[in-house]
Design an enzyme around this catalytic site. Structure first.
Site, PDB file in Angstrom:
ATOM      1  N   ARG A  10      47.725  18.848   9.538  1.00  0.00           N
ATOM      2  CA  ARG A  10      48.835  19.300  10.383  1.00  0.00           C
ATOM      3  C   ARG A  10      49.685  20.376   9.693  1.00  0.00           C
ATOM      4  NH1 ARG A  10      50.793  15.729  14.514  1.00  0.00           N
ATOM      5  NH2 ARG A  10      49.976  13.956  13.394  1.00  0.00           N
ATOM      6  N   GLY A  11      49.608  20.447   8.380  1.00  0.00           N
ATOM      7  CA  GLY A  11      50.398  21.436   7.631  1.00  0.00           C
ATOM      8  C   GLY A  11      49.891  22.847   7.876  1.00  0.00           C
ATOM      9  N   MET A  12      50.426  23.792   7.144  1.00  0.00           N
ATOM     10  CA  MET A  12      50.100  25.195   7.431  1.00  0.00           C
ATOM     11  C   MET A  12      48.626  25.508   7.142  1.00  0.00           C
ATOM     12  SD  MET A  12      52.330  28.499   6.485  1.00  0.00           S
ATOM     13  CE  MET A  12      52.323  28.237   4.737  1.00  0.00           C
ATOM     14  N   SER A  38      52.038  10.025   7.562  1.00  0.00           N
ATOM     15  CA  SER A  38      53.294   9.659   8.228  1.00  0.00           C
ATOM     16  C   SER A  38      53.156   9.298   9.709  1.00  0.00           C
ATOM     17  CB  SER A  38      54.287  10.820   8.100  1.00  0.00           C
ATOM     18  OG  SER A  38      53.710  11.979   8.669  1.00  0.00           O
ATOM     19  N   GLN A  73      46.534  18.296   1.998  1.00  0.00           N
ATOM     20  CA  GLN A  73      47.821  17.601   1.929  1.00  0.00           C
ATOM     21  C   GLN A  73      48.680  18.081   0.759  1.00  0.00           C
ATOM     22  OE1 GLN A  73      48.804  15.247   4.205  1.00  0.00           O
ATOM     23  NE2 GLN A  73      50.767  15.000   3.186  1.00  0.00           N
ATOM     24  N   ARG A 102      41.633  21.785  -9.832  1.00  0.00           N
ATOM     25  CA  ARG A 102      40.841  23.017  -9.985  1.00  0.00           C
ATOM     26  C   ARG A 102      40.210  23.228 -11.348  1.00  0.00           C
ATOM     27  NH1 ARG A 102      44.881  27.157  -7.528  1.00  0.00           N
ATOM     28  NH2 ARG A 102      44.587  26.574  -5.354  1.00  0.00           N
ATOM     29  N   CYS A 135      44.979  31.635  -4.007  1.00  0.00           N
ATOM     30  CA  CYS A 135      44.779  32.647  -2.954  1.00  0.00           C
ATOM     31  C   CYS A 135      44.638  34.059  -3.535  1.00  0.00           C
ATOM     32  CB  CYS A 135      45.934  32.605  -1.978  1.00  0.00           C
ATOM     33  SG  CYS A 135      47.534  32.472  -2.766  1.00  0.00           S
ATOM     34  N   GLN A 162      52.832  39.568  -3.043  1.00  0.00           N
ATOM     35  CA  GLN A 162      52.426  38.328  -2.389  1.00  0.00           C
ATOM     36  C   GLN A 162      53.364  37.908  -1.263  1.00  0.00           C
ATOM     37  OE1 GLN A 162      50.670  36.728  -6.597  1.00  0.00           O
ATOM     38  NE2 GLN A 162      50.914  35.165  -5.034  1.00  0.00           N
ATOM     39  N   GLU A 241      51.135  31.626 -11.873  1.00  0.00           N
ATOM     40  CA  GLU A 241      50.339  32.428 -10.932  1.00  0.00           C
ATOM     41  C   GLU A 241      49.559  33.511 -11.690  1.00  0.00           C
ATOM     42  OE1 GLU A 241      50.071  31.657  -7.816  1.00  0.00           O
ATOM     43  OE2 GLU A 241      49.410  33.418  -6.736  1.00  0.00           O
ATOM     44  N   ARG A 267      56.528  38.514  -5.438  1.00  0.00           N
ATOM     45  CA  ARG A 267      56.689  38.087  -4.041  1.00  0.00           C
ATOM     46  C   ARG A 267      57.371  39.212  -3.272  1.00  0.00           C
ATOM     47  NH1 ARG A 267      54.087  33.982  -2.593  1.00  0.00           N
ATOM     48  NH2 ARG A 267      55.082  32.501  -3.996  1.00  0.00           N
ATOM     49  N   GLN A 350      46.282  35.420   3.288  1.00  0.00           N
ATOM     50  CA  GLN A 350      46.425  34.381   2.274  1.00  0.00           C
ATOM     51  C   GLN A 350      46.057  32.994   2.824  1.00  0.00           C
ATOM     52  OE1 GLN A 350      49.372  32.118   2.275  1.00  0.00           O
ATOM     53  NE2 GLN A 350      48.590  31.231   0.369  1.00  0.00           N
TER      54      GLN A 350
END
Ligand code: HSE
Length: 371
Positions: A10-12, A38, A73, A102, A135, A162, A241, A267, A350
């Site tokens: 459900r997240g991005m 949840s 998640q 990772r 990403c 970014q 990063e 950013r 991304q």
């Protein structure tokens, strides 16, 4: 039929994964079970097939019953559940968009258009953990795969631009709120072309420096500014990063002699496309046209953009690339420093190649592998 548990859909990143899987008609040939941390018992996502109500993502018995778990998640969930699962003897495949596992020895970072050979070898040798890469690293590799494959790269420095999405959904909202506050600070003045630019500029910076300017997520103004710091500090002086550039690239490619990669990660106020300006030291002087053909031929998504203003503006910007799988590479030229010094600029979504797409594709690869 293989049982595949989906967590964090459900997240991005998870939503983009669901969208891509629906678009590619991926929900077939396996039993999809959706779990939630949840909203247990509520309806699962619309995947074009009937799905059961949501299971509890913390229910160990249910998780142990899965052949494959796909999680978007986040690292906290992975750190909590993964060791318990393996501790309970689970031998299924763990596919994860988060970074927690990772760099583990028993995990392969997946980006199959670039490292399918490494993935296949891992499957053959019984590796069970397949993790999406950072990403920025994945997008750089999609763009430069042709030159890595030819063994032409001595080192790379990457200066990144970014997007807010890399920091999360709340950050994307904050960026837009910042834009809104800035726009409102000079509303009337913008309606009058004759109004003084100094006044507009003063209004903007006054608002950006005001305590009420929305910076809860980024900690600073991003709209109308930039933030040359992403993630946490490392002992090396890099940010995490920046550290990932070297560590993950060399792991993804399974290089025998690591290729030096370093740069500064910044950013900027794009919504969901990361861009990067790369400086590459080639191992030898290769003609530019040859370089372009290697870049363009590496995979189905990378595209060489002619080095002119019209094409650059049309194809080589976050606004042009957002929501697509295209990986344009433009501004390709040799630098003044000498014929082995190459520069180029690349852009990529991304949330697609940077996050959801490698995860979507590894699920198919693992399903094929287990038959
Ligand atoms: N860490 C990246 C960023 C995104 O902050 O943009 C996730 O790979």
């Amino acid at each position: 039929m293989a049982k595949v548990g989906f967590i964090g859909w459900r997240g991005m990143v998870g939503s983009v994964l669901m969208e891509r899987m629906r678009a590619e008609n991926d929900f077939k040939g396996f039993d999809a079970i959706f779990a939630s941390t949840s909203q247990i018992g509520q309806n699962g996502p619309d995947v074009g097939l009937p799905v059961r109500p949501l299971e509890n993502a913390y229910d160990m018995e249910k998780l142990l019953d899965m052949d494959i778990i796909v999680t978007c998640q986040g690292s906290d969930y992975t750190k909590k559940m993964y060791p318990q699962l393996r501790g309970n003897g689970w031998i299924g495949y763990w596919i994860d968009a988060a970074s927690a596992l990772r760099m583990e020895d028993d995990a392969t970072i997946v980006l199959d258009p670039v490292n399918l050979d490494v993935i296949k070898q891992s499957l053959e040798t019984g590796i069970k953990n397949y993790i999406g890469g950072n990403c920025t690293v994945s997008l750089m590799l999609m763009a430069m795969a042709g030159l890595f494959k030819k063994g032409l790269i001595e080192w790379v420095t990457s200066m990144t631009y970014q997007a807010a999405s890399g920091a999360g959904a709340k950050n994307m909202r904050e960026l837009v709120s910042q834009m809104d506050v800035i726009a409102k600070s000079c509303d009337r003045l913008l309606d009058h072309p004759e109004s003084a630019i100094e006044e507009i500029d003063r209004n903007v910076i006054t608002r950006m420096r005001h305590d009420a300017f929305p910076t809860a997520q980024f900690g600073a103004a991003l709209a109308g500014s930039l933030i040359p710091w992403i993630d946490s500090p490392m002992p090396s002086g890099q940010t995490r990063e920046e550290w990932k550039g070297y560590a993950e690239t060399n792991k993804i490619l399974k290089t025998k002699i690591p290729i030096p990669i370093d740069g500064i990660c910044v950013r900027i106020g794009a919504m969901r496309c990361h861009s990067q300006a790369l400086t590459i030291k080639l191992k030898k002087n290769v003609p530019l046209e040859e370089i372009k053909s290697y870049i363009a031929g590496a995979n189905d998504w990378v595209r060489v953009i002619d080095d002119n203003k019209a094409d650059t503006l049309k194809y080589l910007t976050p606004a042009a690339v957002t929501g697509t799988l295209d990986v344009p590479v433009g501004r390709i030229r040799k630098l003044n420093m000498g014929p082995e010094y190459l520069t180029c600029f690349t852009v990529g979504d991304q949330l697609l190649w940077g996050a959801a797409e490698p995860v979507r594709r590894i699920l198919k690869i693992v399903l094929d592998h287990i038959g």
